[in-house]
Scaffold this motif. Structure first.
Motif, mmCIF file in Angstrom:
data_model
loop_
_atom_site.group_PDB
_atom_site.id
_atom_site.type_symbol
_atom_site.label_atom_id
_atom_site.label_comp_id
_atom_site.label_asym_id
_atom_site.label_seq_id
_atom_site.Cartn_x
_atom_site.Cartn_y
_atom_site.Cartn_z
ATOM 1 N N ILE A 214 83.854 38.780 94.756
ATOM 2 C CA ILE A 214 82.409 38.584 94.942
ATOM 3 C C ILE A 214 81.624 39.420 93.947
ATOM 4 N N GLU A 287 82.522 35.094 107.438
ATOM 5 C CA GLU A 287 81.416 35.660 106.657
ATOM 6 C C GLU A 287 81.838 35.874 105.213
ATOM 7 N N ARG A 291 80.333 34.142 101.800
ATOM 8 C CA ARG A 291 79.869 34.930 100.660
ATOM 9 C C ARG A 291 80.576 34.507 99.371
#
Length: 1694
Positions: A214, A287, A291
Motif C-alpha cells: 500500500i 479492510e 485499502r
C-alpha cells in the motif's frame, strides 16, 4: 553522563536558531557531529544516544532551520549511503520533519540529493529486496530452523525498510514540485517502484507486506500524478499489466488476452505481480483488501492520466475481456481517470453541491411557531468574528428564497427584546446591525447613486468652496455668514434629494424599513418612526455622504473643504431625525430653523417608506427562481464545517427539532471538512499550480519567440518566483509576450513581473481581454517604450496553444447583448455580453488618444449576489468590498439569463481529458452503456456512475438525465431507463452506433439493427416452425454473448406487441432449457411495450395448474414474479381474480422456490396498488395497505406461506432470486426434494399427501386474509370493481370442474367456501359428491380434509330447509372412522359449526340432539350399524357415550384439546336447553360429557364432589389446564367464535352434588361405561390425581365394575407407582389397588368377562378408539365399503 549529554544537546538544539545567523559554522559542526552519532558501532549507550539525536533533530530544532538541516542531512546521506543503520535513522528524521511541518518546501538541490542517495542505497546488496520464487521458498523452508529464521528476519527487515522509504518518498513528493526534479531521476523513481512491486510479490503474505505494498502504491500514485515526463511504451505496459494482474489474481480469474494486446511476453512474465498477497485473503482482513484495491485503483488512474491515448484504450480493452469483478474495477478505474482529469473532481463536487444545497434549504426552514431553528442555532454557535460572514449568508439565502421579511422579523425582534431603550437599538456590532447594514449596502447601492449624485456634482462644481461654522476655522477673506449659507444651501439640497426620492425608494429596502418600524413599535410603542429615522440616516444616508469615494460616489477623493461640508450636512440630517436641539452646540445652532422646516417632510418620507406596503407589489410579481450560487454554498460550508459540533449541540438543545438536528448532523458528517476554493472555481485553470503562468508557444528557430503570460495563474506570493523564471528564461532572448488578462479581477503589477533587465528584450506586448485595471498599469511610464497591441489578430503563430478558456471566449460569439449604464460617479456607458457561462462588460476607453474597448469578464458563478432592484436596475455583489449597479432597459431579462447560465453550468474537463474523451467517446460510452446491463450488480452500479459522470462531464444532451447517488441498485434489465438515453445519444452522435454494433452483433453487420426494427412485425405471418427457429436464435442470443442486452432491451419489447404469436412464444419459452433468471428477463422485456403477454402468462398458469401433468409451473411463476412488481405490467382490473386464484392454488406447495415466489408475487401485487397511478385511494387506505403489507411480513403469516424458516420478507425474495439464478433446470426442480419439493418425473406432482407442506387451514386463513384486503380495495376504489365476485366465480368453476387436478380442485373449493355468500342445494350436493370421490380414490387424505374444511362454511350458507344440516352429524362420524388427525380436527370444527347452525335455527328448543341425529339415521341405518360394530361405539346402545367415545380421542391431543372441550361444552348446553335445566345437573344424558370435562373444567370440579367428602366441603380443587395446552400453538381455527347458549343462570349459588351418584348411574352398563371413561382419562389426563380419586370412589360405589379398572389400568398404575412423587397421589393409587384386590376376591369376575360385557353392550371400541391416531397408510385402509356406501346414501338423501 548520558543524561547530562542529553540535556545539553537538547538545550543546544532548541537554541541553535538564535546563533545561526552569526555562528553558522558552529551550528553546522554541531549538527554534523550529532548525525555522526547515528553511525556509531555497537557500544554502551549507542541506542539511547541515537534515539536522543533523532528526537532532538526532529522535534527540538526551530522551524527556521529547516532548509539548513535538510541541506546538511542530504550531504551526510550522500556520503554514507552504504551505512544501513544510518540511512534508517535519517529516514526516521526526514519523515518526522516532513510530517509535522506542513509549510516546509524542499529545495530542488536538496530533494535531488536525498532522492538519489536513497535510490542508490536501495540498490546495494543486502538492502535490495531480491525477487523470491516458489522454489526458493521451498528450499528455504526445508533448510532447517536456523536457515528459515534467518531468512525470515532478513525478509522482514527488507520489507520494513521498503515501507519506510516509500512513506518518505510520499512526503517528499508532497513537499516538492516534481517539475524541478530532473527527468532522469523521475524515471529512476518509476523503475524503483516497479522493481519493488515485482520483488515483493514473491514473498509470503503478511500484514506487513500488505502495508508495504500500500505504501509503495501510494508513493507511486503521487509520483504519477505530478511527474512531468511521459512513460515509455514498454514501461507503461509493464506497469499497467502489473497493476491489472493484481485484480486478476485477487479474484482468481484468468484474464482473457486479446490477440491485439501488445507486449504479451511482458504481460505473461509479470503474472506473479504485486498483489499476490490479496490472493490469500483468508489471512488478510477485509479492510486491508479494500485499502489494497483502492490504492491500486488510484495508481491505475494516475498512470492512465499520464498517457490518456494509450491508457484509456488499454482500459477499455481489458474491460471487454475481463471477468465481472475485474470489469467492475476497470470501470471504477475509468471513472477515476476521468474524475482526476476533470476540473475540480466533478463527481465529488456534485455530491458536495447536493449536500450543501440541502443545508441551503434547511437554513430557511420556518416552524409553525414562526421560528428559524437553524438560524437560531447558528447565532448561538458561531463566535462574534463570524458575524459579518453569517449576515451575508443569511441575507443572500433568505433573499433568494424570497423569505427576507421572515428573517428580518426574527432577527430584529430577537435583539429588540434585549434592548432597554429604542435609542440604543441596532447600534453595536450585533448580527442584526450587520444584517441591516448589509441590506442597506446591497439594496440601496443603486438608489444612493441615483439620489445623491446631484449633491456630489454640486460639490464638485466649485471644489474650493468653504463650508464652515466656526470663525477661527474660516480662511481669511471669507465671511463666516457666507460659509454658513453655503453649508445651509448644500444641506437643503440634500434634504430635497432625499425627500423627493420616495417614489424611487427600492422595494427590498422598503421591506427592511417596514420590518424595522414594526419591530421597534412592537417593543417600544410610538417609537418606531423616530428610531427608524435615526437608523436609516445613521447607517444608510450619512455614511454615503461622509465617504463618497469609498462608496464609489466620486471617482476622486474629496478635498478637505468638501469633506468638511459633507460632514456638516450629515450632522444636520442626523439632528433632524434625532429631533434634538442644536442650540447648545455652538455653530450648529445656525441650522436649527432649517431642521425645524424639514422635520415634517422627513417624517412624511419616513412614514411613506415604513407604512406603505403597496409600494413593494412590483417585487412580488418580479420574483425570480433561485439559481445555483456557488459562493454562497462555499460560505455555508465554511460556517458549518468550522463549527459543526457547536451547531449540532445547539440544535440538540431544541428538543422540538430533533428531526432537523439529525438531518443537519448527517449532512455535516457527509461533507468533507475542507473544500478547496478550486472546487467552486469558475474556470478550469485559475489558481492551478500545475499549469504554468509563463510558457512558450512556439519553437525558436530564426523566428521571434512568443511567450504567454497568464495573469490569473499568478498570486501575489508567486510574483518574485515568476519574475526570476522570466529573467532566467528570457535574459538573452528577444521575444514577444501575450498577456492574458481574462478573469483576472485583481491583476498583479506588471512592472514587478517584468524586470528592468527584461524590458529591452520585449519586442511587443499583446494584451488579450484588457481590463480597466490592467490598462491603468500600461499607462504608466514604465511601459512607454514598449509597443503594446490589443488585437488578437496580432498573434500570427500557434494560436491554438493559448489557454483553453481564453481560446473559447475568443472564438465563441455572444448569445445576448445589452446596453447599460454603470452607476458610478460619472456614469459609464457599457455593453453587457453573455458568452457561454461568462458575463463580459465592455466599456470604451482611450489609449494614446485612440478608442479602445476594455472589458471585465466574470464567470456567471462568480457573483456573490445578483439583486434585481427594479425592472431597470440590477446590482451585482462581487465580494464583500466590491459591487456594481447597472441601469438598463430590461434588467429582469438579463438576470434571468444569468440565472439560467448558472443552472446549466457544469464542470467541464480540462483540455487534454476533453480531447481524449472525445477521441474515445464511442468506446467509453459503449463501455458504460453495455455494462449497465451486466450480470454483476457492482459492475452495473459502477457503470451507471461512469455514465452519469460522462453525461455531466461532456454535457451530453439526454432527455432523462440520470442522478448519481452514494448507494444505488441498478437492475439487470433497465431497458426503459436506457431507451431515452441511448436514443438521445445516438441521435446526437450517429457514429456511436458504430461502436455499439460490434459489441452487440459480433458478425459486424452495421445495418442489421435497423433492418430488424422494421421486420419484427412480419413474424405473425410466419409458420410455426420458422417462428421456433427465430425464437431459438433470440433466446440463445439473449442467454449468451454480447448480443443479449440489446435484444432484451429492444427486440423483445417489439415482439411483445405482436399479439398473434405470443401464445406460441410462451410455449417455446417454457420448452427451452434456460434459467429462470433469463426467462424472467425476457418476460420483463416482452411486457415493456404491451401488456398482452402478461395476460397470456396468467392464462397459461391457470391452465397449467389444473392440467394432470405440467412441469412448467416454476417458469411461469418466475415470469409472474417479475411481472407483478409493476402494476402497469399486469391488467389488474381483469386479472386480479385470476392472480388470486393462482396464489390460492399454489401457496405452500412445491419447491422452496415456488413457496418464495408465491410470497413475493403476493407482496408485489398488493404493493402495486399503492404505486399504480391509475388508482386513487384515500390516505386512510394507504395506511390500511401498509398495515396489510406489514402483516404479510409477520412471522405468523410467513408460517402460512411455509417460508417462515427462511427469514423475513426481503430474505425470502432474495432466496427466490438466488434459486432463479440456478442454471441447471433439473437441479432447480429437484433441489428441495428432501423437504417436499416437486419432482419433475411425477405425473401428478402436487397430488400426494407428502407434497402438502402447508396445512389446508393455513390456506383457508390466507384466503380470508386476501379476501379482506381485496374487499377493502374494492370499497375504497372509485368506479366500483367486482373482483370478489369474479374470484368467487373462478374458484367455483374450478372447484366443480371434473377435469382439474385433485389437489387444486380442493384448494379451489376451499377458496369458494371462503368467498361464497350463499349456497344452493346443488352446490352442497356437488361438494358431498366430491367428498365421496376423494374417499373412493383412497389416494389423498389431505383432499378429504380439504372437502371437510370447505363444508364447515358452505353448509352454514345453505337454506334452513336443506337436509344437509341433519346429515352433517353422520358425515362427521364417518370421517372420525379414518382416525386421521387433520380430518378429525376439521370434523370437530364441522360438527361444532353444524350444532351452532341448528341451534340458531331453533331446532333444539324442543328436540334433542339425539332425536335429530337418530331420525336422520333411519335411511343410513344399515351401513351405520355396520360401522358402529366396526368402531365398537354403538349409538343405538347409548348415543351420548358413543359420541363422547369419539370425542375422547381429541382430548388426548394437545392441538385438539381446546376445540374438543368447546364442542363438549356446546353439546352439554344443547342438552340443558332441550331439557330446560342447568347444564351441570347430573343426568344420564349429561353424564358422559361431565365426566369428560371433569379434569379440565373448573366449573364441573366445583359442582361435583366425591361421595366420601363431607357435605359441607365441596370439591373446589383448582385444576390448571395442562401445560401443553398453554405452550403449544394449536392450528388456527377457521370457524367463528363459539356462540353461548344461555339456558341457566350459572352464576347463582348451588349446592354441590355427587358425580358418581348410584341413583342416577343405574345399571352395570352405564356404570361400566362411566368407569371406562374415567379410566381413559386416567390414562392420558394431566390431572390424574383428581381422576384417581373418583376412580377410587367408583370402586366402592360400583363394586361390580372393579375388574374394568383392574383390566384397563394395570399398565397406567405401574407407571404411576414408578414415577409418582406425590404422597397423596401414591396413597390414592395404593388404596385403589387394595380396594380392587379386595373387591376382586369377592366378585370373582375376570377381566375377560368385563371386556366381553363391554363388547356385548356395543362399546368394545371405547377404550381402543381413544388411543393414538393412525398412520396415513392405516387411515387409508380404514376406508371400507360400508363407509363409502354410507356416503352414497347421504348423497342420495340430499
Amino acid at each position: 553522563m548520558l543524561d547530562v549529554w542529553s540535556n545539553v544537546s537538547g538545550f543546544l538544539c532548541s537554541t541553535a536558531h538564535l546563533i545561526y545567523s552569526t555562528e553558522q559554522a558552529h551550528v553546522m559542526n554541531f549538527l554534523i557531529k550529532s548525525l555522526a552519532l547515528l553511525r556509531l558501532d555497537a557500544s554502551n549507550g549507542r541506542d539511547v544516544m541515537c534515539k536522543n539525536v533523532k528526537e532532538l533533530i526532529s522535534f527540538e530544532m526551530d522551524y527556521s532551520l529547516d532548509y539548513f538541516i535538510l541541506h546538511v542531512i542530504s550531504g551526510q546521506l550522500s556520503q554514507n549511503i552504504s551505512n544501513n543503520r544510518f540511512v534508517e535513522h535519517i529516514i526516521y528524521i526526514l519523515k518526522n520533519m516532513l510530517s509535522r511541518r506542513a509549510t516546509i518546501v524542499l529545495k530542488t538541490e536538496t530533494t535531488i540529493q536525498m532522492v538519489s542517495s536513497l535510490l542508490i542505497h536501495s540498490e546495494q546488496p543486502g538492502v535490495r529486496l531480491e525477487p523470491a520464487t516458489f522454489g526458493d521458498t521451498i528450499s528455504t523452508k526445508s533448510s532447517g530452523s536456523s536457515g528459515l529464521a534467518g531468512s525470515l528476519i532478513a525478509q522482514q527487515k527488507a520489507i520494513l525498510l521498503l515501507k519506510k522509504m516509500s512513506g518518505l518518498f510520499s512526503l517528499i513528493l508532497e513537499n516538492v514540485s516534481v517539475q524541478k526534479i530532473p527527468t532522469q531521476l523521475q524515471s529512476r523513481l518509476v523503475d524503483f517502484f516497479i522493481n519493488s512491486l515485482v520483488s515483493i510479490s514473491g514473498y509470503g503474505h503478511s500484514a506487513m507486506k500488505s502495508e508495504t505494498v500500500i505504501a509503495l502504491l501510494e508513493a507511486l500514485t503521487k509520483l504519477l500524478s505530478v511527474m512531468t515526463i511521459s512513460l515509455a511504451g514498454g514501461t507503461f505496459n509493464k506497469l499497467f499489466n502489473l497493476l491489472i494482474e493484481s485484480f486478476h489474481q485477487h479474484d482468481g480469474a484468468k484474464l482473457s488476452q486479446s490477440p491485439s494486446t501488445q507486449n504479451a511476453a511482458i504481460f505473461a512474465t509479470t503474472s506473479n505481480s504485486i498483489n499476490q498477497s490479496i490472493n490469500e485473503m483468508s489471512v488478510c482482513s477485509a479492510e486491508l483488501k479494500d485499502r489494497l484495491n483502492d490504492a491500486t485503483l488510484s495508481t491505475i488512474a494516475n498512470l492512465i492520466s499520464g498517457n490518456l491515448e494509450l491508457g484509456i484504450t488499454r482500459l477499455i480493452e481489458v474491460a471487454w475481456n475481463g471477468d465481472p469483478k475485474l470489469r467492475k474495477l476497470i470501470l471504477e478505474a475509468v471513472s477515476r481517470v476521468l474524475n482526476q482529469k476533470s476540473s475540480n473532481s466533478a463527481t465529488v463536487q456534485a455530491e458536495v453541491h447536493a449536500k450543501l444545497c440541502e443545508l441551503h434549504k434547511l437554513i430557511t426552514i420556518i416552524t409553525d411557531e414562526g421560528t428559524l431553528p437553524l438560524v437560531n442555532a447558528l447565532i448561538n454557535a458561531l463566535p462574534t468574528e463570524n458575524a459579518d460572514q453569517l449576515s451575508r449568508v443569511l441575507v443572500i439565502n433568505f433573499s433568494e428564497k424570497h423569505l427576507l421579511n421572515e428573517l428580518l422579523w426574527v432577527i430584529l425582534y430577537r435583539e429588540a427584546e434585549c434592548s432597554m431603550s429604542p435609542s440604543t437599538l441596532f447600534r453595536g456590532s450585533s448580527l442584526a446591525s450587520k444584517i441591516i447594514g448589509y441590506c442597506f449596502r446591497v439594496y440601496g447601492h443603486a438608489y444612493l447613486h441615483q439620489t445623491l449624485t446631484p449633491l456630489f456634482q454640486y460639490l464638485q462644481e466649485n471644489p474650493n468652496r468653504v463650508y464652515e461654522i466656526e470663525q477661527e476655522k474660516v480662511p481669511q477673506g471669507v465671511a463666516l455668514e457666507e460659509t454658513i449659507n453655503e453649508t445651509k444651501k448644500m444641506a437643503e439640497l440634500a434634504f430635497n434629494l432625499i425627500v423627493d426620492s420616495e417614489q424611487n425608494f427600492p422595494g427590498r429596502l422598503r421591506s427592511v424599513c417596514h420590518a424595522l418600524f414594526h419591530v421597534i413599535n412592537t417593543r417600544f410603542p410610538n417609537s418606531g418612526l423616530s428610531a427608524l429615522g435615526k437608523i436609516l440616516f445613521l447607517r444608510f444616508f450619512n455614511p454615503a455622504i461622509v465617504s463618497p469615494y469609498e462608496n464609489q460616489m466620486m471617482n476622486k477623493r474629496p478635498t478637505k473643504a468638501m469633506s468638511r461640508g459633507l460632514t456638516l450636512v450629515s450632522k444636520i440630517l442626523q439632528a433632524t431625525v434625532n429631533q434634538s436641539s442644536l442650540s447648545k452646540e455652538g455653530g450648529m445652532a445656525y441650522f436649527q430653523s432649517l431642521i425645524n422646516e424639514q422635520a415634517e417632510a422627513v417624517n412624511n418620507f419616513l412614514s411613506s417608506i415604513a407604512l406603505n406596503d403597496s409600494s413593494v407589489s412590483w417585487l412580488e410579481s418580479a420574483t425570480l427562481a433561485p439559481s445555483l450560487n456557488k459562493i454562497l454554498l462555499r460560505n455555508i460550508h465554511q460556517l458549518f464545517s468550522d463549527h459543526r459540533c457547536e451547531i449540532v449541540s445547539q440544535l440538540r438543545l431544541l428538543t422540538t427539532h430533533t428531526n432537523l438536528c439529525s438531518r443537519v448532523d448527517a449532512l455535516l458528517h457527509a461533507l468533507p471538512e475542507q473544500i478547496s476554493s478550486t472546487k467552486f472555481a469558475s474556470v478550469s485553470d485559475s489558481g492551478d499550480s500545475s499549469l504554468p503562468p509563463f510558457y512558450q508557444i512556439n519553437q525558436v528557430d530564426n523566428s521571434l519567440a512568443t511567450f504567454v503570460l497568464v495573469l490569473r495563474r499568478i498570486t501575489m506570493a508567486e510574483v518574485d518566483s515568476v519574475k526570476k523564471y522570466i529573467d532566467e528564461k528570457c535574459a538573452k532572448l528577444r521575444f514577444s509576450c501575450v498577456i492574458d488578462c481574462l478573469l483576472c479581477e485583481y491583476p498583479v503589477s506588471l512592472a514587478k513581473v517584468f524586470s528592468t533587465n527584461i524590458m529591452p528584450n520585449i519586442d511587443k506586448l499583446i494584451v488579450l481581454f484588457c481590463s480597466p485595471k490592467v490598462l491603468t498599469q500600461l499607462n504608466e511610464p514604465y511601459f512607454n517604450k514598449t509597443p503594446i497591441m490589443f488585437e488578437s489578430s496580432s498573434i500570427v503563430v500557434h494560436y491554438d496553444q493559448l489557454p483553453n478558456i481564453t481560446l473559447r471566449l475568443m472564438t465563441i460569439q455572444p448569445t445576448s447583448h445589452y446596453s447599460a449604464r454603470m452607476l458610478a460617479s460619472n456614469g459609464i456607458n457599457v455593453t453587457i455580453k453573455l458568452i457561454e457561462n461568462f458575463v463580459k462588460i465592455e466599456r470604451e476607453c482611450k489609449w494614446h488618444d485612440r478608442p479602445l474597448i476594455a472589458s471585465d469578464v466574470f464567470a456567471c458563478t462568480a457573483f456573490e449576489q445578483i439583486e434585481l432592484i427594479n425592472k431597470n436596475t440590477v446590482t451585482f455583489v462581487i465580494n464583500e468590498n466590491q459591487m456594481m449597479s447597472l441601469h438598463l432597459d430590461d434588467a429582469r431579462d438579463l438576470v434571468e439569463k444569468i440565472f439560467a447560465m448558472r443552472s446549466r453550468n457544469t464542470i467541464n474537463a480540462c483540455s487534454d481529458a476533453q480531447i481524449q474523451i472525445q477521441a474515445n467517446y464511442e468506446d467509453v460510452i459503449t463501455l458504460a452503456l453495455v455494462h449497465i446491463g451486466d450480470a454483476d450488480v457492482e459492475v452495473r452500479t459502477t457503470a451507471y456512475k461512469l455514465l452519469n459522470f460522462l453525461i455531466s462531464t461532456l454535457n451530453l444532451p439526454i432527455k432523462a438525465p440520470i442522478q448519481d447517488a452514494p448507494g444505488i441498485f441498478v437492475p439487470s434489465n433497465c431497458a426503459r431507463f436506457l431507451t431515452n438515453i441511448v436514443t438521445s445519444l445516438v441521435n446526437n452522435r450517429p457514429q456511436l452506433m458504430l461502436s455499439l454494433l460490434p459489441k452487440i452483433i459480433h458478425h459486424g453487420s452495421n445495418g442489421l439493427l435497423n433492418c430488424l426494427k422494421d421486420s419484427w412485425s412480419s413474424l405473425s405471418n410466419m409458420e410455426k416452425e420458422s417462428l421456433d427457429e427465430i425464437f431459438a436464435v433470440l433466446i440463445v442470443s439473449s442467454n449468451h454473448g454480447p448480443l443479449s442486452t440489446l435484444i432484451l432491451n429492444t427486440v423483445w419489447p417489439i415482439i411483445g406487441q405482436q399479439h398473434a404469436i405470443l401464445e406460441h412464444l410462451l410455449t417455446h419459452l417454457l420448452q427451452s432449457h434456460i434459467s429462470l433468471t433469463k426467462i424472467s428477463e425476457i418476460c420483463q422485456a416482452l411486457v415493456a411495450e404491451s401488456l398482452q403477454f402478461s395476460v397470456v402468462v396468467i392464462g397459461q398458469t391457470i391452465a397449467g395448474l389444473h392440467a394432470s401433468a405440467d412441469t412448467h409451473i416454476q417458469k411461469l411463476l418466475a415470469m409472474l414474479l417479475v411481472i407483478s412488481f409493476n402494476a402497469s405490467n399486469v391488467i389488474l382490473d381483469s386479472q386480479l381474480p385470476n392472480l388470486m386464484h393462482i396464489l390460492t392454488c399454489l401457496v405452500g406447495t412445491g419447491s422452496k422456490f415456488m413457496c418464495c415466489a408465491i410470497f413475493a408475487i403476493t407482496s408485489n401485487i398488493f404493493h402495486s396498488f399503492s404505486t399504480n397511478s391509475s388508482y386513487t385511494f384515500a390516505e386512510d387506505f394507504h395506511r390500511t395497505l401498509s398495515l396489510f403489507l406489514q402483516q404479510l411480513n409477520s412471522e405468523e403469516t410467513l408460517r402460512l406461506f411455509d417460508v417462515a424458516e427462511i427469514g423475513d420478507g426481503q430474505v425470502i425474495i432474495n432466496e427466490a432470486m438466488r434459486l432463479m439464478s440456478i442454471e441447471d433446470e433439473f437441479e432447480l426442480y429437484t433441489l428441495q426434494s428432501n423437504d417436499g419439493s416437486i419432482n419433475e418425473q411425477n405425473s401428478d406432482r402436487i397430488s400426494n399427501d407428502e407434497n402438502h407442506k402447508v396445512p389446508l387451514s393455513n390456506v383457508h386463513q390466507l384466503i380470508s386474509l386476501f379476501m379482506a384486503i381485496v374487499g377493502e380495495i374494492e370499497k375504497n376504489l372509485e368506479g366500483g370493481r367486482q373482483w370478489i365476485s369474479e374470484w368467487r366465480a373462478t374458484s367455483k368453476y374450478w372447484a366443480f370442474h371434473t377435469g382439474s387436478s385433485q389437489n387444486l380442485q380442493i384448494r379451489s373449493l376451499i377458496a369458494y367456501s371462503c368467498l361464497a355468500n350463499s349456497v344452493i342445494d346443488v352446490d352442497i350436493r356437488t361438494t358431498v359428491s366430491l367428498l365421496l370421490q376423494v374417499v373412493k380414490r383412497r389416494e389423498s387424505l389431505t383432499s378429504i380434509a380439504g372437502v371437510t374444511l370447505s363444508l364447515i362454511r358452505l353448509h352454514t350458507l345453505t337454506p334452513s330447509n336443506s337436509s344437509i344440516h341433519r346429515l352433517i352429524f353422520w358425515i362427521v362420524i364417518l370421517l372420525f372412522q379414518l382416525e386421521n388427525a387433520q380430518i378429525y380436527e376439521y370434523g370437530i370444527q364441522l360438527l361444532h359449526a353444524n350444532l351452532v347452525t341448528l341451534d340458531q335455527m331453533g331446532v333444539f328448543e324442543h328436540t334433542s340432539l339425539e332425536q335429530i341425529a337418530m331420525d336422520a339415521r333411519i335411511h343410513l341405518e344399515w351401513d351405520l350399524k355396520a360401522l358402529d360394530q366396526y368402531a365398537g361405539l354403538s349409538f343405538r346402545a347409548n348415543f351420548h357415550f358413543a359420541l363422547i367415545g369419539y370425542l375422547l380421542k381429541g382430548l388426548r391431543q394437545p392441538f385438539l384439546c381446546t376445540k374438543v372441550l368447546q364442542l363438549i361444552q356446546l353439546i352439554l348446553r344443547i342438552i340443558a336447553k332441550t331439557n330446560h335445566c342447568n347444564p351441570f345437573v347430573l343426568s344420564q344424558n349429561s353424564l358422559p360429557y361431565l365426566l369428560a370435562l371433569l379434569p379440565f373444567d373448573d366449573k364441573v370440579q366445583q359442582r361435583f364432589r366425591l361421595a366420601s367428602t363431607s357435605e359441607q366441603t365441596s370439591t373446589t380443587r383448582s385444576v390448571l389446564p395442562p401445560q401443553w395446552s398453554l405452550n403449544t400453538s394449536s392450528s388456527s381455527n377457521v370457524i367463528a367464535e363459539n356462540p353461548i347458549i344461555n339456558v341457566w343462570n350459572e352464576d347463582e349459588e348451588e349446592e354441590t352434588a355427587v358425580l358418581l351418584d348410584p341413583h342416577v348411574i343405574i345399571g352395570e352398563q352405564l356404570q361400566s361405561l362411566t368407569v371406562t371413561v374415567l379410566a381413559i382419562l386416567a390414562r392420558s389426563c394431566p390431572n390424574v390425581h383428581l381422576v384417581l380419586d373418583f376412580l377410587l370412589e367408583a370402586v366402592s360405589v360400583f363394586p361390580s365394575v372393579v375388574p374394568v379398572i383392574e383390566c384397563l389400568l394395570d399398565q397406567r398404575i405401574v407407571g404411576l407407582v414408578q414415577s409418582c412423587h406425590s404422597v397423596q397421589m401414591l396413597s390414592t393409587v395404593v388404596r385403589l389397588i387394595e380396594t380392587s384386590a379386595l373387591d376382586d376376591s369377592t366378585t370373582g369376575t375376570t377381566p375377560q368377562q368385563v371386556c366381553t360385557f363391554l363388547q356385548q353392550s356395543g362399546f368394545a371400541g371405547l377404550w381402543r378408539y381413544a388411543g393414538a391416531f393412525l398412520s396415513t397408510r392405516a387411515s387409508r385402509q380404514a376406508i371400507n365399503a360400508n363407509l363409502i356406501s354410507c356416503l352414497e346414501c347421504i348423497l342420495a338423501c340430499l
